[in-house]
Design a protein around this motif. Structure first.
Motif, PDB file in Angstrom:
ATOM      1  N   ALA A 159       0.835  -1.207   0.000  1.00 55.87           N
ATOM      2  CA  ALA A 159       0.000   0.000   0.000  1.00 55.87           C
ATOM      3  C   ALA A 159       0.864   1.248   0.000  1.00 55.87           C
ATOM      4  O   ALA A 159       0.534   2.252  -0.661  1.00 55.87           O
ATOM      5  CB  ALA A 159      -0.927  -0.010   1.213  1.00 55.87           C
ATOM      6  N   GLY A 160       1.974   1.213   0.750  1.00 53.27           N
ATOM      7  CA  GLY A 160       2.881   2.361   0.764  1.00 53.27           C
ATOM      8  C   GLY A 160       3.436   2.650  -0.619  1.00 53.27           C
ATOM      9  O   GLY A 160       3.537   3.816  -1.039  1.00 53.27           O
ATOM     10  N   GLU A 161       3.794   1.593  -1.336  1.00 50.92           N
ATOM     11  CA  GLU A 161       4.302   1.774  -2.701  1.00 50.92           C
ATOM     12  C   GLU A 161       3.213   2.336  -3.611  1.00 50.92           C
ATOM     13  O   GLU A 161       3.489   3.202  -4.463  1.00 50.92           O
ATOM     14  CB  GLU A 161       4.814   0.438  -3.241  1.00 50.92           C
ATOM     15  CG  GLU A 161       6.082  -0.060  -2.560  1.00 50.92           C
ATOM     16  CD  GLU A 161       6.517  -1.419  -3.080  1.00 50.92           C
ATOM     17  OE1 GLU A 161       5.778  -1.989  -3.923  1.00 50.92           O
ATOM     18  OE2 GLU A 161       7.578  -1.909  -2.666  1.00 50.92           O
ATOM     19  N   ALA A 162       1.967   1.854  -3.448  1.00 47.89           N
ATOM     20  CA  ALA A 162       0.867   2.353  -4.284  1.00 47.89           C
ATOM     21  C   ALA A 162       0.594   3.828  -4.012  1.00 47.89           C
ATOM     22  O   ALA A 162       0.340   4.610  -4.943  1.00 47.89           O
ATOM     23  CB  ALA A 162      -0.393   1.527  -4.018  1.00 47.89           C
ATOM     24  N   VAL A 163       0.657   4.226  -2.724  1.00 47.51           N
ATOM     25  CA  VAL A 163       0.434   5.632  -2.370  1.00 47.51           C
ATOM     26  C   VAL A 163       1.539   6.506  -2.948  1.00 47.51           C
ATOM     27  O   VAL A 163       1.281   7.581  -3.522  1.00 47.51           O
ATOM     28  CB  VAL A 163       0.353   5.783  -0.840  1.00 47.51           C
ATOM     29  CG1 VAL A 163       0.406   7.258  -0.436  1.00 47.51           C
ATOM     30  CG2 VAL A 163      -0.921   5.136  -0.310  1.00 47.51           C
ATOM     31  N   GLN A 164       2.786   6.086  -2.828  1.00 53.65           N
ATOM     32  CA  GLN A 164       3.903   6.865  -3.369  1.00 53.65           C
ATOM     33  C   GLN A 164       3.786   7.009  -4.878  1.00 53.65           C
ATOM     34  O   GLN A 164       4.029   8.090  -5.440  1.00 53.65           O
ATOM     35  CB  GLN A 164       5.220   6.195  -2.994  1.00 53.65           C
ATOM     36  CG  GLN A 164       5.572   6.275  -1.519  1.00 53.65           C
ATOM     37  CD  GLN A 164       6.870   5.563  -1.202  1.00 53.65           C
ATOM     38  OE1 GLN A 164       7.573   5.099  -2.095  1.00 53.65           O
ATOM     39  NE2 GLN A 164       7.180   5.454   0.075  1.00 53.65           N
ATOM     40  N   SER A 165       3.424   5.907  -5.552  1.00 57.71           N
ATOM     41  CA  SER A 165       3.284   5.953  -7.014  1.00 57.71           C
ATOM     42  C   SER A 165       2.166   6.900  -7.425  1.00 57.71           C
ATOM     43  O   SER A 165       2.327   7.708  -8.353  1.00 57.71           O
ATOM     44  CB  SER A 165       3.020   4.539  -7.540  1.00 57.71           C
ATOM     45  OG  SER A 165       2.781   4.560  -8.926  1.00 57.71           O
TER      46      SER A 165
ATOM     47  N   LEU B 226      -7.401   1.276  -3.767  1.00 58.69           N
ATOM     48  CA  LEU B 226      -7.919   1.396  -5.131  1.00 58.69           C
ATOM     49  C   LEU B 226      -7.125   2.471  -5.874  1.00 58.69           C
ATOM     50  O   LEU B 226      -7.451   3.664  -5.797  1.00 58.69           O
ATOM     51  CB  LEU B 226      -9.406   1.771  -5.105  1.00 58.69           C
ATOM     52  CG  LEU B 226     -10.328   0.860  -4.275  1.00 58.69           C
ATOM     53  CD1 LEU B 226     -11.723   1.468  -4.201  1.00 58.69           C
ATOM     54  CD2 LEU B 226     -10.380  -0.538  -4.874  1.00 58.69           C
ATOM     55  N   PRO B 227      -6.059   2.097  -6.578  1.00 58.99           N
ATOM     56  CA  PRO B 227      -5.302   3.094  -7.346  1.00 58.99           C
ATOM     57  C   PRO B 227      -6.148   3.648  -8.496  1.00 58.99           C
ATOM     58  O   PRO B 227      -7.024   2.962  -9.036  1.00 58.99           O
ATOM     59  CB  PRO B 227      -4.100   2.295  -7.883  1.00 58.99           C
ATOM     60  CG  PRO B 227      -4.050   1.041  -7.052  1.00 58.99           C
ATOM     61  CD  PRO B 227      -5.464   0.758  -6.671  1.00 58.99           C
ATOM     62  N   ASP B 228      -5.831   4.897  -8.862  1.00 53.72           N
ATOM     63  CA  ASP B 228      -6.482   5.545 -10.006  1.00 53.72           C
ATOM     64  C   ASP B 228      -8.006   5.490  -9.866  1.00 53.72           C
ATOM     65  O   ASP B 228      -8.735   5.166 -10.803  1.00 53.72           O
ATOM     66  CB  ASP B 228      -6.050   4.869 -11.314  1.00 53.72           C
ATOM     67  CG  ASP B 228      -6.211   5.811 -12.507  1.00 53.72           C
ATOM     68  OD1 ASP B 228      -6.304   7.039 -12.282  1.00 53.72           O
ATOM     69  OD2 ASP B 228      -6.258   5.319 -13.639  1.00 53.72           O
TER      70      ASP B 228
ATOM     71  N   ALA C 287     -10.972   7.021   2.662  1.00 54.09           N
ATOM     72  CA  ALA C 287     -10.112   8.205   2.643  1.00 54.09           C
ATOM     73  C   ALA C 287      -9.500   8.323   1.252  1.00 54.09           C
ATOM     74  O   ALA C 287      -9.132   7.306   0.649  1.00 54.09           O
ATOM     75  CB  ALA C 287      -9.026   8.099   3.708  1.00 54.09           C
ATOM     76  N   MET C 288      -9.397   9.564   0.758  1.00 51.53           N
ATOM     77  CA  MET C 288      -8.930   9.804  -0.604  1.00 51.53           C
ATOM     78  C   MET C 288      -7.573  10.484  -0.603  1.00 51.53           C
ATOM     79  O   MET C 288      -7.285  11.352   0.239  1.00 51.53           O
ATOM     80  CB  MET C 288      -9.933  10.693  -1.362  1.00 51.53           C
ATOM     81  CG  MET C 288     -11.335  10.130  -1.479  1.00 51.53           C
ATOM     82  SD  MET C 288     -11.431   8.587  -2.434  1.00 51.53           S
ATOM     83  CE  MET C 288     -10.639   9.075  -3.977  1.00 51.53           C
ATOM     84  N   LEU C 289      -6.740  10.079  -1.536  1.00 50.22           N
ATOM     85  CA  LEU C 289      -5.487  10.783  -1.812  1.00 50.22           C
ATOM     86  C   LEU C 289      -5.716  11.660  -3.040  1.00 50.22           C
ATOM     87  O   LEU C 289      -6.262  11.163  -4.045  1.00 50.22           O
ATOM     88  CB  LEU C 289      -4.369   9.777  -2.074  1.00 50.22           C
ATOM     89  CG  LEU C 289      -2.958  10.354  -2.352  1.00 50.22           C
ATOM     90  CD1 LEU C 289      -1.892   9.495  -1.717  1.00 50.22           C
ATOM     91  CD2 LEU C 289      -2.714  10.439  -3.869  1.00 50.22           C
ATOM     92  N   PRO C 290      -5.356  12.941  -2.976  1.00 51.51           N
ATOM     93  CA  PRO C 290      -4.571  13.620  -1.933  1.00 51.51           C
ATOM     94  C   PRO C 290      -5.426  14.392  -0.913  1.00 51.51           C
ATOM     95  O   PRO C 290      -4.886  14.947   0.026  1.00 51.51           O
ATOM     96  CB  PRO C 290      -3.739  14.594  -2.747  1.00 51.51           C
ATOM     97  CG  PRO C 290      -4.652  14.993  -3.879  1.00 51.51           C
ATOM     98  CD  PRO C 290      -5.460  13.766  -4.202  1.00 51.51           C
TER      99      PRO C 290
END
Length: 745
Positions: free
Chosen positions: A329-335, A398-400, A442-445
């Protein structure tokens, strides 16, 4: 265990005087611990019933004897008994662990705790207690399982691992010698470990093909099942090999195959005995543990990927565990942050999973978690991430995925999880269960740019969803974070307030009534109020719920009961007639094993008869399976304390419990009273409750009486106890005294 008839020190059991014995032994009499009370000469004068179940002794076998004459171990009588006695004499308490034998010649590891209970005034102990606890399982875990698993994780070489297994086993069972023989791809024996076995004899097995008569080990590998030989000297399986082992003093051998998950035999694990005998229960438990550990070690040797799976994936669901989830998950958030793409994080918590676990058992609970994991994986896209955080908490990344798409996905997941699931329930038929979930998003960003913040904010949103009901979905918003911080501040203030005089009790009267009107005061209900120095009055529902959530409800309840009893004492001294006071208890108060004791102590300190105190409890306290609620209620009734069931009519099983509970009063929920003047259903239900109370001899108090019409309806139906704003609002003790004077006037 030695026979009582052969012990020269046996004598008739002494009589044990004083009040100490019942107090000490009440908790232990039928528990898992064996407790022996010894007199000044260290003679056992009382033994709990667990002596029979733990040690295989008759209940009276230890009486009149010294503990060291009763307890035996594989190496003789308790070698450490003298040290244990000296340490207990010097420090008042001492503890050791010992391998003992039961009367049925079974071995078990016990923790022995010797405690000096009292003295005769000259420093000489008059009583001591010896507590024996079966720690075989924890000992196996601590001495064998945990160290070997740690060695596996740290990739200790297989030969060293197997040597360690044998050494740890021999430490737990000194009467055996353990060996491990590997079976190579050509089905030949390769000695691997046997630290206490003759290296020369072990080497003689090198390269021997397995077969139907190759000792215990070669035969077990060939058969694929355990082989027990209780007499090596005469058993035909050992014809070619007995000459090598008999001179070593071995008379019996029990060998078990070590298999991989494909049931291929990888090795054998053997116990050699110096007596012609079979395995004990301890031996079987050790072998079962060792076979699991050895299988794990061998498969690690064959496949590093298997070890990686154990280290980074949840063994129950197969999903990434917390560690792997945080990494991925950390890698997905950074990407997503680097590429400026949206990302949604869903925090999922099952509704009522604890109830499923408690009512149906952990096996059913585990099956539910596995099905939940499968449904989650089937619900998401190929590039999405699903992981198990802990317990019944899951995370989906959930990326993208923007807010509308994440809402669609969350709703799809919620709907999938809400579908009934069929769970195996051996030996009965499958169970059909519902395990819906509350989901926080929760949503990024927008809600955070790092994994830790997103997890925390999604967790807060999940709690908001749970507060709104089962199967709900909530998105994080900044107000939730501020609300969480405010809750933490309020919790700190509440801890202080309980002991700082900020909390007070007010009293609402319960009046007696007949057809013609009010005839007098029946009782008062004590209600807590909090005047915060900065925030002003805090709603009771708010701070009581906070106390429940943060573990302060016990302290709050104790304060309320003590304060109410103290006020009753003041009224009594002032000659003010208040017949009874009632105080609300939480279901969590029944988790407190000292509940009855502190109620009794409070009544005694305030010289208050139990009949003057009524404890109001909710139905959830009665349905809590973790507590022996009926026994506690009966004990409270023995004190004279009266018991009332609050909010009667709102629970789904009140009637099924009412007839068998020691309840003297029910409080008709105010939601029925509120609708009495215009709702025929409320009128019918109220009348039914009054008739039920009448038939069972139980008082019925109508709460929330606010209008003359409600009061008249209730009085006409025979309800003689009324509580509500119409007849008296909650008021201070001083105001109640004035109210009483007005009632009499």
């Amino acid at each position: 265990m030695s026979d009582p008839a052969t012990t020269s020190r046996q004598r008739p059991a002494a009589r044990l005087d004083g009040d100490l014995l019942p107090a000490v032994l009440r908790v232990f009499e039928h528990g898992p611990y064996c407790v022996w009370i010894c007199d000044a000469e260290e003679i056992v004068v009382h033994a709990t019933a667990a002596s029979a179940t733990l040690l295989g002794l008759s209940p009276d076998a230890p009486l009149g004897r010294r503990p060291e004459d009763v307890l035996e171990g594989p190496s003789g009588n308790l070698a450490r008994w003298g040290t244990l006695r000296r340490l207990a004499t010097r420090n008042g308490r001492a503890q050791t662990e010992m391998l003992l034998r039961t009367r049925a010649d079974q071995a078990l590891w016990c923790r022995l705790t010797l405690e000096r209970l009292s003295d005769r005034g000259d420093g000489t102990p008059a009583l001591s207690a010896l507590v024996l606890e079966d720690i075989t399982t924890t000992r196996i875990q601590a001495v064998l399982q945990a160290p070997v698993l740690d060695a596996i994780v740290h990739e200790q070489p297989l030969h060293e691992l197997m040597t360690r297994v044998c050494q740890q086993v021999e430490a737990l069972a000194p009467d055996v010698v353990a060996t491990v023989l590997r079976i190579d791809d050509e089905q030949r024996i390769q000695p691997l470990a046997g630290p206490s076995f003759s290296p020369e004899v072990a080497a003689s097995y090198h390269g021997v093909p397995i077969g139907p008569s190759v000792g215990s080990c070669g035969t077990a590998a060939w058969r694929g099942s355990p082989v027990l030989v209780t007499d090596i000297a005469t058993d035909p399986l050992w014809v070619k090999y007995r000459a090598a082992v008999l001179p070593l003093g071995f008379r019996a051998c029990w060998s078990s195959p070590i298999k991989n998950h494909g049931q291929r035999v990888l090795a054998t694990f053997a116990f050699y005995f110096r007596e012609s005998r079979g395995p004990s229960d301890l031996h079987r438990r050790l072998v079962a543990t060792c076979l699991d550990l050895c299988t794990l070690a061998f498969e690690r040797e064959d496949s590093r990927a298997h070890i990686h799976e154990l280290a980074f994936f949840d063994g129950l669901t197969g999903l990434p565990n917390r560690r792997e989830l945080q990494r991925q998950a950390g890698e997905a958030v950074q990407s997503a942050r680097r590429e400026q793409r949206p990302l949604a994080l869903l925090f999922i918590d099952l509704d009522d999973f604890k109830l499923i676990n408690d009512s149906q058992g952990h096996a059913v609970g585990d099956a539910v978690l596995r099905q939940v994991a499968q449904r989650l994986e089937r619900s998401v896209r190929q590039d999405d991430l699903v992981g198990r955080l802990a317990g019944d908490e899951f995370v989906v990344v959930l990326p993208d995925c923007d807010p509308p798409a994440s809402r669609d996905m969350a709703e799809r997941i919620a709907a999938r999880l809400a579908e009934p699931m069929s769970v195996p329930n051996p030996p009965g038929a499958a169970l059909t269960l519902h395990a819906g979930a509350s989901i926080g998003v929760a949503m990024l960003p927008e809600d955070g740019t790092d994994l830790e913040t997103l997890l925390r904010h999604a967790d807060l949103a999940m709690y908001q969803a749970k507060a709104e009901g089962r199967g709900q979905l909530a998105f994080f918003h900044r107000e939730l974070d501020e609300r969480s911080r405010e809750r933490m501040r309020l919790e700190t203030d509440l801890r202080r307030a309980i002991g700082a005089g900020e909390l007070v009790l007010v009293y609402q009267p319960v009046v007696r009534a007949h057809g013609g009107g009010i005839t007098g005061l029946h009782s008062v209900e004590a209600l807590a109020r909090w005047q915060h120095p900065q925030l002003g009055a805090i709603e009771p529902a708010r701070f009581i719920a906070l106390a429940e959530a943060c573990g302060l409800i016990g302290a709050l309840s104790r304060w309320a009961v003590d304060s109410a009893c103290a006020q009753m004492q003041r009224w009594r001294r002032a000659g003010i007639a208040v017949p009874q006071v009632s105080v609300n208890l939480s279901a969590r108060d029944f988790h407190d094993p000292t509940l009855v004791d502190w109620i009794s102590d409070t009544l005694r300190r305030h010289a208050m008869p139990g009949e003057k105190l009524t404890l109001e409890l909710t139905e959830s306290a009665l349905l809590d399976r973790r507590n022996d609620t009926l026994a506690e209620l009966a004990a409270l009734r023995e004190l004279g304390v009266r018991l009332a069931l609050d909010d009667f009519g709102t629970g789904y099983s009140s009637l099924s419990h009412l007839h068998r509970l020691p309840i003297q009063r029910v409080k008709l929920d105010q939601s029925f009273v509120h609708d009495l003047e215009h709702d025929a259903n409320a009128q019918a239900l109220t009348t039914a409750v009054l008739r039920i109370g009448e038939s069972l001899g139980i008082e019925v108090v109508a709460e929330g009486v606010e209008t003359a019409g409600q009061s008249q309806f209730l009085r006409q139906r025979g309800c003689t106890l009324l509580q509500g704003y119409l007849h008296g609002r909650p008021m201070s003790a001083e105001a109640l005294e004035g109210w009483l004077r007005g009632l009499r006037g």
